[in-house]
Design an enzyme around this catalytic site. Sequence first.
Site, PDB file in Angstrom:
ATOM      1  N   HIS A 206      -3.566  -0.885  -2.130  1.00 35.68           N
ATOM      2  CA  HIS A 206      -4.099  -1.351  -3.576  1.00 35.68           C
ATOM      3  C   HIS A 206      -4.343  -0.175  -4.091  1.00 35.68           C
ATOM      4  CE1 HIS A 206      -5.279  -5.014  -1.278  1.00 35.68           C
ATOM      5  NE2 HIS A 206      -5.568  -5.779  -2.589  1.00 35.68           N
ATOM      6  N   GLU A 209      -5.405  -0.348  -9.556  1.00 31.38           N
ATOM      7  CA  GLU A 209      -5.957  -1.544 -10.013  1.00 31.38           C
ATOM      8  C   GLU A 209      -6.821  -1.832 -10.953  1.00 31.38           C
ATOM      9  OE1 GLU A 209      -7.507  -4.226  -6.715  1.00 31.38           O
ATOM     10  OE2 GLU A 209      -7.552  -5.975  -7.889  1.00 31.38           O
TER      11      GLU A 209
HETATM   12 ZN   LIG Z   1      -5.357  -7.759  -3.400  1.00 31.86          ZN
END
Ligand SMILES: [Zn+2]
Length: 350
Positions: A206, A209
């Site tokens: 990730h 984001e």
């Molecule tokens: Zn996620």
Amino acid sequence: MRRELLKLPKTDIHCHLDGSVRPATLLELARRLKIKLPADNAEDLKRFVQVSPTCRSLKEFLDIFELIYPILRDPLSVERIAYELVEDCAKENTRHVEARFAPVLQESAKFPCEQVVEAALKGLRRGFKDFGTTSSIIICMIRSHGPKENRRAFDTLKKFFRAQDTLEEPCVVALDLAGDEARYPTRDYAAFYEEARALGMWTTCHAGETSGTENLRTALDLQVGRIGHGIHLMEDQKLVAEVARRKVPIEIGISSNVLTKSVPDLMSHPALDFHRAGVAITLNTDDRGIIGSDLTREYEQALTLGFTYPELQRLAIDSTDHLFLPAHNRQKLRRRFESEAAAVLQEQKT
Ligand SMILES: [Zn+2]
């Protein structure tokens, strides 16, 4: 258009198992475990376990999980939610799902990490037998966890990791890093990524984001196989060009990004810009249960953003190239997707 998109063979490669639980299932599981929930019917429970459009941040989004985890620290619960995820995927013609979760968040004294993974594998295997959707598992480390807990997650990954030689047999295939990226930068976890790479594991992360491009830069330097969300790429056109050139796929979750306020609103989502700039993108649910969405809805959102149906058809087929699977299995799925997409097209013409 939903009917056509529903029929399209698809993959979901950014899908959190713990965020994919049906509210009705949560209720049943809680009853069995004698855990009290703030509502006693599925409809009312949605208010507590699904993100409302007034959600202000990723933090608020993640808070919902606090309610869910006690219910998931149990082998039967994990097996069931994995099984039902495969069922939900199969219903909308998602043919391969890479389910990710953090075993440390679901472990307890009586239910160690290894058993969490075994229960999930059992559910996925049973799901494949009943519904035909194949799957893999990605193990998440959590940014706010200490090195000891992340080591435990990584060791679990190491124990179970196997390149999925047989498509039909779910395996643990990859490493991910999730959680609050603004407070815990990716570079603090670099050693794990280097170890994973040395062991031949697939990796995703990730990054970009919720904040800036620094974590994206680190993820690229760590040579991750894919990037989760990555929407802050839009701040740096040079980085966009690099991601396109290096062919690092971005796992997009449009509804999730809108709800966590990672983008101000749907029409500001950069998915189409990335695509037009030559970045490989895939469409994914992220947390279908908590969002109250499904993958078909994500494809509909992409249409709203301006993708054409043929573009989406191509994205769905190309997503098979980005699966964490050995090449022969990726190609096998690709061929299946191509012939099915052609059949859907033929049906539309007649
Ligand atoms: Zn996620």
